[in-house]
Write a protein that holds these residues in place. Structure first.
Motif, PDB file in Angstrom:
ATOM      1  N   TYR A  18      -1.895  20.659  18.822  1.00 16.98           N
ATOM      2  CA  TYR A  18      -0.709  21.376  19.280  1.00 16.98           C
ATOM      3  C   TYR A  18      -0.518  21.052  20.758  1.00 16.98           C
ATOM      4  O   TYR A  18      -0.898  21.826  21.625  1.00 16.98           O
ATOM      5  CB  TYR A  18      -0.872  22.891  19.107  1.00 16.98           C
ATOM      6  CG  TYR A  18      -1.104  23.319  17.688  1.00 16.98           C
ATOM      7  CD1 TYR A  18      -0.238  22.906  16.671  1.00 16.98           C
ATOM      8  CD2 TYR A  18      -2.161  24.156  17.359  1.00 16.98           C
ATOM      9  CE1 TYR A  18      -0.443  23.307  15.360  1.00 16.98           C
ATOM     10  CE2 TYR A  18      -2.371  24.563  16.049  1.00 16.98           C
ATOM     11  CZ  TYR A  18      -1.518  24.135  15.060  1.00 16.98           C
ATOM     12  OH  TYR A  18      -1.726  24.535  13.778  1.00 16.98           O
ATOM     13  N   PHE A  76       3.353  25.818  25.735  1.00 16.26           N
ATOM     14  CA  PHE A  76       3.440  27.216  25.321  1.00 16.26           C
ATOM     15  C   PHE A  76       2.350  27.582  24.317  1.00 16.26           C
ATOM     16  O   PHE A  76       1.695  28.620  24.432  1.00 16.26           O
ATOM     17  CB  PHE A  76       4.827  27.504  24.740  1.00 16.26           C
ATOM     18  CG  PHE A  76       5.010  28.940  24.386  1.00 16.26           C
ATOM     19  CD1 PHE A  76       5.152  29.907  25.366  1.00 16.26           C
ATOM     20  CD2 PHE A  76       5.034  29.342  23.054  1.00 16.26           C
ATOM     21  CE1 PHE A  76       5.316  31.245  25.040  1.00 16.26           C
ATOM     22  CE2 PHE A  76       5.198  30.680  22.717  1.00 16.26           C
ATOM     23  CZ  PHE A  76       5.340  31.620  23.710  1.00 16.26           C
ATOM     24  N   ILE A  77       2.145  26.721  23.316  1.00 19.33           N
ATOM     25  CA  ILE A  77       1.109  27.009  22.310  1.00 19.33           C
ATOM     26  C   ILE A  77      -0.269  27.042  22.959  1.00 19.33           C
ATOM     27  O   ILE A  77      -1.086  27.932  22.677  1.00 19.33           O
ATOM     28  CB  ILE A  77       1.147  25.966  21.164  1.00 19.33           C
ATOM     29  CG1 ILE A  77       2.500  25.986  20.465  1.00 19.33           C
ATOM     30  CG2 ILE A  77       0.037  26.238  20.168  1.00 19.33           C
ATOM     31  CD1 ILE A  77       2.590  25.051  19.278  1.00 19.33           C
ATOM     32  N   MET A 113      -0.599  30.336  24.855  1.00 19.14           N
ATOM     33  CA  MET A 113      -0.726  31.476  23.955  1.00 19.14           C
ATOM     34  C   MET A 113      -2.123  31.526  23.326  1.00 19.14           C
ATOM     35  O   MET A 113      -2.763  32.576  23.267  1.00 19.14           O
ATOM     36  CB  MET A 113       0.329  31.413  22.838  1.00 19.14           C
ATOM     37  CG  MET A 113       1.733  31.729  23.293  1.00 19.14           C
ATOM     38  SD  MET A 113       1.992  33.454  23.864  1.00 19.14           S
ATOM     39  CE  MET A 113       2.492  34.260  22.334  1.00 19.14           C
ATOM     40  N   PRO A 125       8.666  29.612  22.472  1.00 18.30           N
ATOM     41  CA  PRO A 125       8.568  30.558  23.591  1.00 18.30           C
ATOM     42  C   PRO A 125       9.751  31.509  23.662  1.00 18.30           C
ATOM     43  O   PRO A 125       9.717  32.506  24.379  1.00 18.30           O
ATOM     44  CB  PRO A 125       8.532  29.651  24.828  1.00 18.30           C
ATOM     45  CG  PRO A 125       8.860  28.291  24.377  1.00 18.30           C
ATOM     46  CD  PRO A 125       8.753  28.221  22.889  1.00 18.30           C
ATOM     47  N   PRO A 133       0.204  28.035  13.254  1.00 15.45           N
ATOM     48  CA  PRO A 133       0.123  29.284  14.011  1.00 15.45           C
ATOM     49  C   PRO A 133       1.411  30.089  13.868  1.00 15.45           C
ATOM     50  O   PRO A 133       2.432  29.518  13.475  1.00 15.45           O
ATOM     51  CB  PRO A 133      -0.069  28.787  15.453  1.00 15.45           C
ATOM     52  CG  PRO A 133       0.502  27.428  15.477  1.00 15.45           C
ATOM     53  CD  PRO A 133       0.389  26.873  14.103  1.00 15.45           C
ATOM     54  N   PHE A 153       4.019  31.915  18.481  1.00 15.53           N
ATOM     55  CA  PHE A 153       3.172  31.040  19.294  1.00 15.53           C
ATOM     56  C   PHE A 153       3.822  29.678  19.484  1.00 15.53           C
ATOM     57  O   PHE A 153       3.452  28.937  20.386  1.00 15.53           O
ATOM     58  CB  PHE A 153       1.816  30.824  18.605  1.00 15.53           C
ATOM     59  CG  PHE A 153       0.847  31.913  18.873  1.00 15.53           C
ATOM     60  CD1 PHE A 153       1.253  33.239  18.881  1.00 15.53           C
ATOM     61  CD2 PHE A 153      -0.478  31.636  19.152  1.00 15.53           C
ATOM     62  CE1 PHE A 153       0.358  34.251  19.132  1.00 15.53           C
ATOM     63  CE2 PHE A 153      -1.379  32.649  19.412  1.00 15.53           C
ATOM     64  CZ  PHE A 153      -0.964  33.946  19.402  1.00 15.53           C
ATOM     65  N   VAL A 154       4.751  29.341  18.597  1.00 11.08           N
ATOM     66  CA  VAL A 154       5.321  27.998  18.621  1.00 11.08           C
ATOM     67  C   VAL A 154       6.591  27.963  19.471  1.00 11.08           C
ATOM     68  O   VAL A 154       6.833  27.023  20.215  1.00 11.08           O
ATOM     69  CB  VAL A 154       5.609  27.520  17.185  1.00 11.08           C
ATOM     70  CG1 VAL A 154       6.209  26.124  17.180  1.00 11.08           C
ATOM     71  CG2 VAL A 154       4.335  27.564  16.357  1.00 11.08           C
ATOM     72  N   LEU A 165      -4.805  34.438  24.148  1.00  5.48           N
ATOM     73  CA  LEU A 165      -5.225  35.312  23.061  1.00  5.48           C
ATOM     74  C   LEU A 165      -6.716  35.196  22.777  1.00  5.48           C
ATOM     75  O   LEU A 165      -7.387  36.199  22.499  1.00  5.48           O
ATOM     76  CB  LEU A 165      -4.424  35.012  21.805  1.00  5.48           C
ATOM     77  CG  LEU A 165      -4.088  36.327  21.146  1.00  5.48           C
ATOM     78  CD1 LEU A 165      -2.618  36.486  20.973  1.00  5.48           C
ATOM     79  CD2 LEU A 165      -4.821  36.458  19.867  1.00  5.48           C
ATOM     80  N   ARG A 185       1.595  21.306  23.140  1.00  7.04           N
ATOM     81  CA  ARG A 185       2.742  21.860  23.836  1.00  7.04           C
ATOM     82  C   ARG A 185       2.269  22.993  24.723  1.00  7.04           C
ATOM     83  O   ARG A 185       1.444  23.807  24.299  1.00  7.04           O
ATOM     84  CB  ARG A 185       3.778  22.357  22.831  1.00  7.04           C
ATOM     85  CG  ARG A 185       4.542  21.183  22.195  1.00  7.04           C
ATOM     86  CD  ARG A 185       5.361  21.642  21.036  1.00  7.04           C
ATOM     87  NE  ARG A 185       6.208  22.769  21.421  1.00  7.04           N
ATOM     88  CZ  ARG A 185       6.919  23.488  20.552  1.00  7.04           C
ATOM     89  NH1 ARG A 185       6.884  23.207  19.271  1.00  7.04           N
ATOM     90  NH2 ARG A 185       7.654  24.475  20.962  1.00  7.04           N
TER      91      ARG A 185
END
Lengths: 190, 190, 190
Positions: free
Chosen positions: C114, C118-119, C122, B63, B56, B60-61, C126, C116
């Motif tokens: 993924y 934050f990912i 996001m 912050p 991605p 996105f990875v 989105l 995490r």
């Protein structure tokens, strides 16, 4: 130059002309006219490449499409008074661009071995209409595709013709058929 | 933190500020101002990552870029009365963001070993102008890039300087040159 | 059909209905209504797939989502007089679509490993807001997400709930929780 490129060249020139004329109608200055011609002409192909996963997009690797877009925009700008005497020039350019990019998009779905009707149609339609939608969003029109029913349908019918004629037509016959069908439907229902 | 990130940080802060100010001018509420700052600041980078094929996208990875966008938007919103006394703040922020993302985009084309002038220029320009185009589309302006000729040209000239100076300048000299050239051209022709 | 698909189906139907109703309010003709329903319903998923790197996007491979979007648009168009008697139908459809695509997007970030926060947030946000933003850009509204604070926040809170409940809830509990939280916040703050 192979036939895929010929359709992409025709489509690029036609869309660049349609984009340049739209920019002149919207009273953009000369540079804005160039930029709108460029984004209309290469936008659809970039969207298609991103969706298939071609990185970076072809239009970023070969300057050729950028150059012919700019040359087309210059020629259109210089001859605007003369071109404007004819009716529907934007619509005709748009129809030719739609047909050419539909044929190129449909063919690309076969090159990438997506031999399924739905994928072929989706890729053909998105390649065909992408540039025009980007142009309309940038000049703040509701995209033409939402207002004129025959637009996406012409592209769809062309792609279906491509899909079913491909196994029977030698060489690039299916692309010529797709181009001819798409442009014809679009022009007849103008 | 390496130098690529420094340019991305400068560009993110500058674009977040330009986005936040645009949102305030357009009478968006506080949350709308934050969102516009964020999309302006990270939008160009996301477009660039998608075109190169980084999935991605970096934004996105990590912050980090989202956080500095939001902090910038908060600071701009609080000090709006004071900032607004100066002329052209949006244009100056936009010029700095353009230069920083142009330099970062040009450098990335070398990191990914696309050592060809055309690809470098395309990636630099698209990285530079992407965030502003997204911002303008969202607030229903015709994108600035279609209206102000020097905008894309500044980015283009900066990228060409980067490409030809890269083999001769030690370290990150080419990025500094690109940044300086792009911002200078943009500011002089404001 | 697994649970991911159930959320995608709910979201597709809800967004197709919201898109169709928006198109009718904007006085598009029947075909424009169909196209707007389709882009609203599949747009967010296509954006998400491109960002993660799924080529070609799911919506291009399986005609299923296109078909249910069109069927929904037809049903909405036929029953428009009756639907229009109720208040806020677009907003309710939009809330359900937001919740369903937020849950599907959050889950996909785990499927692609993924892990995490934050990912996950996001991708969830989105996926959730993408379709609506595309719809608003096409009909020339400032996207709703810039005007209504609770919109993206609802999606964000839902994604955070998903992330922290996932290790503790069996089966698809985390997706149901995310959907419920997102839709509830959105509806309460309407």
């Amino acid at each position: 130059m192979d036939v895929l490129n010929i359709f992409e060249v025709i489509g690029t020139v036609a869309f660049a002309a349609a984009g340049a004329l739209t920019g002149i109608h919207k009273h953009l200055d000369l540079f804005g006219v160039f930029m709108l011609a460029l984004t209309t002409a290469v936008g659809g192909g970039i969207v298609r490449d991103v969706l298939i996963g071609i990185n970076p997009p072809t239009a970023f690797v070969y300057p050729f499409f950028t150059i012919i877009s700019l040359v087309t925009a210059i020629i259109v700008s210089i001859n605007y008074q003369w071109i404007n005497k004819f009716n529907n020039v934007i619509l005709i350019c748009d129809a030719v661009g739609l047909g050419a990019f539909t044929a190129a998009g449909a063919n690309m779905s076969f090159l990438y071995e997506y031999h399924r009707l739905f994928i072929t149609v989706m890729m053909a339609v998105l390649s065909g209409v992408g540039g025009g939608v980007i142009r309309d969003v940038f000049v703040r029109d509701i995209p033409f595709i939402f207002q004129k029913e025959v637009y996406a349908v012409a592209s769809m019918v062309g792609a279906i013709c491509f899909f079913y004629s491909k196994p029977f037509l030698l060489g690039n016959g299916a692309m010529y058929l797709c181009f001819f069908v798409t442009v014809s439907i679009r022009m007849v229902c103008m």
